[in-house]
Enzyme design. Structure first.
Site, short mmCIF file in Angstrom:
data_model
loop_
_atom_site.label_atom_id
_atom_site.label_comp_id
_atom_site.label_asym_id
_atom_site.label_seq_id
_atom_site.Cartn_x
_atom_site.Cartn_y
_atom_site.Cartn_z
N ASN A 156 0.85 -1.18 0.00
CA ASN A 156 0.00 0.00 0.00
C ASN A 156 0.89 1.24 0.00
O ASN A 156 1.55 1.54 0.99
CB ASN A 156 -0.90 -0.03 1.24
CG ASN A 156 -1.89 1.11 1.28
OD1 ASN A 156 -1.54 2.27 1.07
ND2 ASN A 156 -3.14 0.80 1.58
N ASP A 213 -1.17 -4.32 11.81
CA ASP A 213 -2.47 -4.92 11.64
C ASP A 213 -3.45 -4.02 12.38
O ASP A 213 -3.16 -3.56 13.50
CB ASP A 213 -2.52 -6.34 12.21
CG ASP A 213 -3.73 -7.11 11.65
OD1 ASP A 213 -3.85 -7.20 10.42
OD2 ASP A 213 -4.56 -7.59 12.44
N SER A 214 -4.54 -3.73 11.75
CA SER A 214 -5.46 -2.77 12.35
C SER A 214 -6.89 -3.15 12.03
O SER A 214 -7.16 -3.96 11.14
CB SER A 214 -5.16 -1.36 11.85
OG SER A 214 -5.23 -1.31 10.43
N GLY A 269 -12.25 1.91 3.86
CA GLY A 269 -12.74 1.03 4.91
C GLY A 269 -13.96 1.60 5.62
O GLY A 269 -14.92 2.07 5.00
N LYS A 290 -6.23 13.51 9.47
CA LYS A 290 -6.40 12.10 9.83
C LYS A 290 -5.10 11.54 10.41
O LYS A 290 -5.11 10.87 11.45
CB LYS A 290 -6.84 11.29 8.62
CG LYS A 290 -7.03 9.81 8.91
CD LYS A 290 -7.46 9.04 7.67
CE LYS A 290 -7.53 7.55 7.95
NZ LYS A 290 -7.94 6.77 6.76
N HIS A 342 -5.40 6.04 14.49
CA HIS A 342 -4.85 4.91 15.23
C HIS A 342 -3.46 4.55 14.74
O HIS A 342 -2.56 4.31 15.53
CB HIS A 342 -5.79 3.72 15.15
CG HIS A 342 -6.24 3.35 13.77
ND1 HIS A 342 -6.83 4.25 12.91
CD2 HIS A 342 -6.18 2.18 13.08
CE1 HIS A 342 -7.11 3.65 11.77
NE2 HIS A 342 -6.73 2.40 11.84
N ARG A 343 -3.27 4.52 13.41
CA ARG A 343 -1.94 4.19 12.88
C ARG A 343 -0.95 5.31 13.18
O ARG A 343 0.20 5.05 13.52
CB ARG A 343 -2.00 3.93 11.37
CG ARG A 343 -0.63 3.48 10.81
CD ARG A 343 -0.70 3.08 9.34
NE ARG A 343 -1.59 1.97 9.15
CZ ARG A 343 -2.77 2.05 8.53
NH1 ARG A 343 -3.20 3.21 8.07
NH2 ARG A 343 -3.51 0.98 8.38
#
Length: 208
Positions: free
Chosen positions: A10, A71-72, A155, A179, A184-185
């Site tokens: 990605n 991983d999320s 998502g 963002k 979270h990332r």
């Protein structure tokens, strides 16, 4: 130059990681950029477990380069933490954002606004050349709306109203910069950076 292989293809995610971990002398390359293939089965029941599976696979297929995987997913309180590690495949195979969102909305159709709380979770596993692991985690809390809003993101972003924006905008309605600053990332990457900065060994300090 220290090369870190990213267990992803990605490009957006790779750019976000490279920006957050801009240590001097470090370069980040996706599996594709290195001409590598790695697609291990993510069979763990936790974000950390799946990130570790991907990081270890990338570490091995690259011949021992430092590796980084994440991983999320989304955890919804009213669904006992689901979709969780199944977030990308919530509606089944193949991965389909629209189908996932529709299934989530259906599952919460009768849930009042005050009980639609949720959070995005991201766990990062960094494996250095010597096999040493560093684990970082980040979250962002909010609630699930009743219809998709916004054209950005991907998502579950169009359904997720972060608390940090006062519950007034979804993650699909804010700029990428906004963002990244709260996601979270992004939070997991800031946690990882702090941990790596605390260890001169990771930064390759000649006197460390």
């Amino acid at each position: 130059m220290k090369t870190v292989v990213l267990a992803t293809n990605n490009a957006h995610k790779a750019a976000e990681i490279a920006t957050a971990l801009d240590f001097p002398g470090w370069e980040f390359r996706t599996l594709r950029e290195l001409g590598l293939e790695s697609d291990p089965e993510e069979l763990a029941d936790s974000f950390e477990g799946n990130a570790r599976i991907k990081a270890r696979a990338a570490h091995e297929v690259s011949g021992g380069l430092a590796s980084l995987a994440d991983d999320s997913g989304l955890e919804v309180d009213a669904l006992d933490g689901a979709p969780g590690v199944r977030s990308a495949r919530f509606a089944g195979e193949p991965c389909d954002d629209f189908a996932n969102n529709q299934k989530l909305l259906a599952a919460l159709a009768d849930m009042p606004d005050g009980e639609r709380t949720a959070r995005f979770v991201s766990t990062l596993v960094f494996i250095n050349e010597d096999g040493t692991e560093t684990v970082a985690r980040g979250t962002i809390g909010g609630c699930i709306g009743r219809e998709e809003q916004g054209e950005g993101g991907f998502g579950y972003d169009p359904l997720f109203f972060p608390d940090v924006f006062g519950g007034k905008r979804t993650l699909a309605e804010v700029s990428q910069g906004e963002k990244n600053a709260v996601s979270h990332r992004g939070n997991a990457l800031r946690d990882l950076r702090e941990q790596l900065e605390a260890s001169l060994h990771f930064l390759g300090d000649p006197e460390g």
